[in-house]
Design a protein around this motif. Sequence first.
Motif, PDB file in Angstrom:
ATOM      1  N   LYS A 192      62.676  20.699 117.640  1.00 59.73           N
ATOM      2  CA  LYS A 192      63.748  21.369 116.935  1.00 59.73           C
ATOM      3  C   LYS A 192      63.731  21.027 115.453  1.00 59.73           C
ATOM      4  O   LYS A 192      64.073  21.838 114.621  1.00 59.73           O
ATOM      5  CB  LYS A 192      65.091  20.999 117.567  1.00 59.73           C
ATOM      6  N   LEU A 195      59.866  22.316 113.681  1.00 55.39           N
ATOM      7  CA  LEU A 195      59.492  23.640 114.168  1.00 55.39           C
ATOM      8  C   LEU A 195      58.179  24.122 113.564  1.00 55.39           C
ATOM      9  O   LEU A 195      57.336  24.694 114.255  1.00 55.39           O
ATOM     10  CB  LEU A 195      60.620  24.619 113.854  1.00 55.39           C
ATOM     11  N   THR A 214      64.149  27.379 109.993  1.00 59.25           N
ATOM     12  CA  THR A 214      64.577  25.996 109.818  1.00 59.25           C
ATOM     13  C   THR A 214      65.661  25.883 108.763  1.00 59.25           C
ATOM     14  O   THR A 214      66.663  25.175 108.945  1.00 59.25           O
ATOM     15  CB  THR A 214      63.377  25.118 109.431  1.00 59.25           C
ATOM     16  N   SER A 261      62.839  26.825 118.652  1.00 63.66           N
ATOM     17  CA  SER A 261      63.710  25.754 118.180  1.00 63.66           C
ATOM     18  C   SER A 261      64.787  25.407 119.200  1.00 63.66           C
ATOM     19  O   SER A 261      65.056  24.235 119.466  1.00 63.66           O
ATOM     20  CB  SER A 261      64.382  26.159 116.863  1.00 63.66           C
TER      21      SER A 261
END
Length: 427
Positions: A192, A195, A214, A261
């Motif tokens: 996460k 990414l 992001t 993500s």
Amino acid sequence: MNLTIGQRLPISSLAIDASVPLTLTFTRQSPIDMDISCFALDASGKLIHDDYMVFYNQPTSPCGHIRLTQYELNPTAARGIQAVFEVTLAALPTTVDSLFFVLSADTPLKQIDHLDVSLYQQTQKAQAVYQSADFAEQQASMLIQLYRKNGVWRVANVAQGFNGGLAAIVQHFGGVVADSEPVAAPDVPSAKVNLEKVMLQKAPKLVNLAKKVTVSLEKRQLQRLTAKVALVLDATGSMNRQYKQGRVQEVVNRLLPLAVSFDDNQALDCWAFGQHNQYLGEVSLSNYEGFIDTVHGGWRQWKLGARVNNEADVIKAVTDFYKKDGLDVPIYVLFISDGGVRDTRGITKVMVDAAPLPIFWQFVGLGGSSYGILKNLDDMTGRVVDNCNFFELDDLDDISEAALYDNMLEEFPSWLIEAKQLGIVRD
């Protein structure tokens, strides 16, 4: 001193001291988004480890001597600084044999009006200047190299382009992470927060999209959220042009980084609808390319009955699917429509019925009209919580990727907060 393309010389001839931090400033004037990255390679020309690719989402190398100290996330077409790197060459691990500073974009670099790279150590020591003619149709270029030769650090203006973009450069450097290596430790949701690293390993063509995702996630503090992601595609007859022109495939491409993500499986569930609806399966990093033209024989072969609008049935199908799945995490649904929406009563009922569930619906009008009830979702009464949002676009090209992600996530965070307060979403 101006470094011409192909020129190589010891840094000492530029009065650069390898033991003192050296700054490289990349200044651009460009109508397109671009990325600047630094790759640290070993003596065989291979990337030492994925942690030694320094870029926006990973601004410092493990050794701490390669740092991205400034980066422009939302550049304009006007002249301005894109990136500033600081390196201390003498302090680098002995395994680092060279540094390549790489330029990449989603479109041909010839659209860049001007780019210059300046090397500073108290004062400017050298500069390399590039014009659009230096890039042609290439989507990536290795610009400046700092490298060891016989124990002496040298600099080269390489300007070697790759038509395959960043993916070709990654391949040239021998890959990023071996397939057998985990992307992250299982107890930390690093996929996460890293990414771009995941994309670079598994889908290099989506790296630039990953950066935009992001940024948008970090703005809303969603980068560590675990959720499922779904995509619902209008496949009525009026959408044919969007399918033929690749617009629907582009929607898949743009949503997938968000799914990677959010979702531990790094995939999204996909449905299409006409008179009937069909679950198309999961879209993942291994099958996203050409998904629209290949899955279940391609979009022309999907078993949807007459290609007419029936939004209510597919909304119910998606809801039932996740009910059976357990509803253990929040679900984000992106629903694409080109309009012709008439079933106000049916859509209202299924949306009211779905409101007590941990499912958020983001409707997007794409290149159409007559969106009906979708344009008036905020006025829909009878729901325990506002579980949906709507925006429309004439064309995907009318909006930047960064703005698209901001629109897609505009109301999702506030829904999450309210849904948690009501016990709809578990903490």
